[in-house]
Design a protein around this motif. Structure first.
Motif, mmCIF file in Angstrom:
data_model
loop_
_atom_site.group_PDB
_atom_site.id
_atom_site.type_symbol
_atom_site.label_atom_id
_atom_site.label_comp_id
_atom_site.label_asym_id
_atom_site.label_seq_id
_atom_site.Cartn_x
_atom_site.Cartn_y
_atom_site.Cartn_z
ATOM 1 N N PHE A 51 0.751 -1.179 -0.136
ATOM 2 C CA PHE A 51 -0.017 -0.136 0.001
ATOM 3 C C PHE A 51 0.831 1.234 -0.162
ATOM 4 C CE2 PHE A 51 -3.996 -2.447 1.913
ATOM 5 C CZ PHE A 51 -4.245 -2.755 0.784
ATOM 6 N N THR A 106 -5.157 10.741 3.151
ATOM 7 C CA THR A 106 -5.677 9.364 2.803
ATOM 8 C C THR A 106 -5.529 9.337 1.310
ATOM 9 O OG1 THR A 106 -8.105 10.181 2.510
ATOM 10 C CG2 THR A 106 -7.432 9.478 4.790
ATOM 11 N N ALA A 115 -7.574 6.490 -1.519
ATOM 12 C CA ALA A 115 -8.515 5.414 -1.603
ATOM 13 C C ALA A 115 -8.489 5.229 -3.308
ATOM 14 C CB ALA A 115 -10.071 6.203 -1.499
ATOM 15 N N ASP A 142 -10.254 -1.738 -5.132
ATOM 16 C CA ASP A 142 -9.711 -3.343 -4.891
ATOM 17 C C ASP A 142 -9.631 -4.187 -6.122
ATOM 18 O OD1 ASP A 142 -9.589 -6.238 -3.790
ATOM 19 O OD2 ASP A 142 -9.808 -5.227 -1.821
ATOM 20 N N VAL A 188 -10.769 0.673 -1.310
ATOM 21 C CA VAL A 188 -9.935 0.281 -0.150
ATOM 22 C C VAL A 188 -9.393 1.731 0.214
ATOM 23 C CG1 VAL A 188 -7.535 -0.387 0.647
ATOM 24 C CG2 VAL A 188 -9.071 -1.774 -0.774
ATOM 25 N N VAL A 212 -6.522 3.908 2.591
ATOM 26 C CA VAL A 212 -5.382 3.822 3.387
ATOM 27 C C VAL A 212 -5.034 5.146 3.779
ATOM 28 C CG1 VAL A 212 -4.744 1.849 2.237
ATOM 29 C CG2 VAL A 212 -3.812 3.827 1.432
ATOM 30 N N HIS A 261 2.296 5.080 6.969
ATOM 31 C CA HIS A 261 2.303 3.874 7.023
ATOM 32 C C HIS A 261 2.187 3.616 8.759
ATOM 33 C CE1 HIS A 261 3.307 -0.574 6.590
ATOM 34 N NE2 HIS A 261 3.791 -0.606 7.995
ATOM 35 N N VAL A 264 -9.115 8.479 7.794
ATOM 36 C CA VAL A 264 -9.371 7.311 7.040
ATOM 37 C C VAL A 264 -11.221 6.921 7.123
ATOM 38 C CG1 VAL A 264 -9.246 4.682 6.813
ATOM 39 C CG2 VAL A 264 -7.226 6.198 6.988
ATOM 40 N N ASN A 292 -12.427 -3.637 8.779
ATOM 41 C CA ASN A 292 -11.055 -3.564 8.853
ATOM 42 C C ASN A 292 -10.584 -4.928 9.431
ATOM 43 O OD1 ASN A 292 -8.977 -2.819 11.544
ATOM 44 N ND2 ASN A 292 -8.367 -2.287 9.428
ATOM 45 N N HIS A 304 -0.637 -2.742 6.342
ATOM 46 C CA HIS A 304 -0.780 -1.422 6.249
ATOM 47 C C HIS A 304 -2.138 -1.151 6.777
ATOM 48 C CE1 HIS A 304 0.409 2.655 4.058
ATOM 49 N NE2 HIS A 304 -0.886 2.757 4.636
ATOM 50 N N HIS A 307 -5.763 -0.253 6.722
ATOM 51 C CA HIS A 307 -6.728 0.046 5.406
ATOM 52 C C HIS A 307 -8.154 -0.461 6.137
ATOM 53 C CE1 HIS A 307 -5.512 -4.192 4.857
ATOM 54 N NE2 HIS A 307 -6.598 -4.509 4.064
ATOM 55 N N HIS A 316 -11.985 -1.245 4.247
ATOM 56 C CA HIS A 316 -12.548 -1.617 2.809
ATOM 57 C C HIS A 316 -13.816 -1.193 3.105
ATOM 58 C CE1 HIS A 316 -9.986 -5.223 1.945
ATOM 59 N NE2 HIS A 316 -9.767 -5.233 3.029
#
Length: 137
Positions: free
Chosen positions: A5, A24, A26, A29, A39, A41, A45, A60, A84, A96, A98, A100
């Motif tokens: 990611f 963020t 996005a 997927d 997704v 993120v 990190h 997020v 998550n 990492h 993320h 969904h």
């Protein structure tokens, strides 16, 4: 660091970006559970929900909410799951943090996600005892 990611956010690995802001990123997927599966993120990190900072987590979640609204309005989703996974035993495969955003549809030709457990009543005494152990404050 060898993070899928992070490489996507950096542009080193291609993605279908749908949104980006200061904190963020996005993207679609590539192994979707349903039509429109996204997704989200944090750009910084963090391995998982236990490690992510409050500012990144909030960002997020707000992006996830914005995209939940978007898939409902644009794709006509009948519902949305925000998911998550933390840890290998909870199905986390990319370490990492993320979120969904999974649109849900009554039309199952657009949606292959199934409920991962069968909800049934539990032992109320055990539930109360566990709740007492977890109680904050």
């Amino acid at each position: 660091m060898d993070c899928l990611f992070c490489a996507i956010v950096a542009g080193d690995i291609p993605s279908t970006k749908v949104y980006e802001d200061e904190l963020t990123y996005a993207f679609m997927d590539i192994s979707p559970a349903s039509e429109g599966h996204l997704v989200v993120v944090p750009k910084r990190h963090s391995k998982d929900i236990l490690e992510i900072g409050a500012d990144d987590l909030n960002a997020v979640l707000l992006t996830g909410q914005r995209l939940a609204r978007r898939v409902t309005e644009v794709l006509g989703a009948d519902g949305v799951n925000l998911l998550n996974n933390r840890g290998e035993h909870a199905w986390q495969t990319v370490f990492h943090f993320h979120l969904h955003v999974i649109p849900r549809y009554a039309d199952k030709s657009r949606d292959r996600l199934q409920l991962p457990w069968i909800p049934e009543p539990g032992d109320l005494d055990q539930i109360k005892a566990t709740g007492a152990k977890l109680a904050l404050g």
